[in-house]
Enzyme design. Structure first.
Site, PDB file in Angstrom:
ATOM      1  N   GLN A 225      51.025 -22.097  -6.456  1.00  7.05           N
ATOM      2  CA  GLN A 225      51.578 -20.965  -5.700  1.00  7.05           C
ATOM      3  C   GLN A 225      52.185 -19.933  -6.655  1.00  7.05           C
ATOM      4  O   GLN A 225      53.394 -19.896  -6.843  1.00  7.05           O
ATOM      5  CB  GLN A 225      52.642 -21.502  -4.738  1.00  7.05           C
ATOM      6  CG  GLN A 225      53.260 -20.486  -3.830  1.00  7.05           C
ATOM      7  CD  GLN A 225      52.480 -20.281  -2.573  1.00  7.05           C
ATOM      8  OE1 GLN A 225      51.859 -21.203  -2.062  1.00  7.05           O
ATOM      9  NE2 GLN A 225      52.509 -19.091  -2.052  1.00  7.05           N
ATOM     10  N   PHE A 226      51.355 -19.097  -7.253  1.00  9.35           N
ATOM     11  CA  PHE A 226      51.868 -18.118  -8.217  1.00  9.35           C
ATOM     12  C   PHE A 226      52.821 -17.127  -7.568  1.00  9.35           C
ATOM     13  O   PHE A 226      53.679 -16.544  -8.235  1.00  9.35           O
ATOM     14  CB  PHE A 226      50.731 -17.395  -8.941  1.00  9.35           C
ATOM     15  CG  PHE A 226      50.088 -16.291  -8.151  1.00  9.35           C
ATOM     16  CD1 PHE A 226      50.526 -14.982  -8.302  1.00  9.35           C
ATOM     17  CD2 PHE A 226      49.052 -16.559  -7.278  1.00  9.35           C
ATOM     18  CE1 PHE A 226      49.933 -13.955  -7.577  1.00  9.35           C
ATOM     19  CE2 PHE A 226      48.462 -15.545  -6.554  1.00  9.35           C
ATOM     20  CZ  PHE A 226      48.900 -14.237  -6.698  1.00  9.35           C
ATOM     21  N   THR A 227      52.726 -16.922  -6.255  1.00  3.56           N
ATOM     22  CA  THR A 227      53.582 -15.940  -5.584  1.00  3.56           C
ATOM     23  C   THR A 227      55.053 -16.345  -5.574  1.00  3.56           C
ATOM     24  O   THR A 227      55.905 -15.519  -5.249  1.00  3.56           O
ATOM     25  CB  THR A 227      53.107 -15.664  -4.146  1.00  3.56           C
ATOM     26  OG1 THR A 227      53.155 -16.867  -3.395  1.00  3.56           O
ATOM     27  CG2 THR A 227      51.692 -15.099  -4.137  1.00  3.56           C
TER      28      THR A 227
END
Length: 153
Positions: A78-80
């Protein structure tokens, strides 16, 4: 490293209409990696997740870990989680590690959790995923490695 942990009765992740990971009772992890993360951060986070006492005992107190209750893990990259929304209206993702750095650390985290005896299912790194979960409690926590939390060694 930053991980959002959700205690779950059941969860699944779908890519292109196909379920690629599914668990029953356990934890859903949304895993973000930043530029400064190393294997030391992975070790810290894996130990914290495996031993975090967020499952109830017979008295209804949070005294058991996912290991204690025989729970499973659904781990989603989950890079966000490193989206900076302080300025403007579009998040800035410059604090998120590039895929060539993030993916190996994400995979190391999953392997370290498996090495601790946990069953770990995953999504697909870098893919558009649909995640379903039944958050039990609800219980949602954030675990950060010392670097991610801004602490110095």
């Amino acid at each position: 490293m930053r991980v959002v942990i959700q205690r779950s009765k059941e969860a699944s992740v779908t890519v292109d209409g196909e379920i690629v990971g599914q668990i029953n009772h356990g934890l859903v992890l949304l895993v973000g990696v930043t530029h400064e993360d190393t294997e030391k951060d992975v070790d810290f986070v894996a130990d914290k997740i495996a031993n975090l006492r967020i499952f109830e005992d017979e008295d209804g107190k949070m005294n058991h870990s996912v290991l204690d209750v025989g729970g499973q893990i659904l781990s989603i990259s989950q890079f966000t989680l490193y989206g900076d929304c302080r300025k403007g209206r579009r998040p800035n993702f410059m604090s998120a590690a590039r895929p060539e750095q993030a993916e190996p650390l994400y995979e190391q985290l999953n392997q370290k959790l498996r090495d601790k005896g946990l069953h770990v299912e995953t999504g697909r790194f870098g893919k558009m995923m649909d995640v379903r979960l039944l958050n039990h409690g609800p219980v949602t926590l954030i675990v950060e490695s010392p670097v991610a939390a801004g602490e110095k060694e």
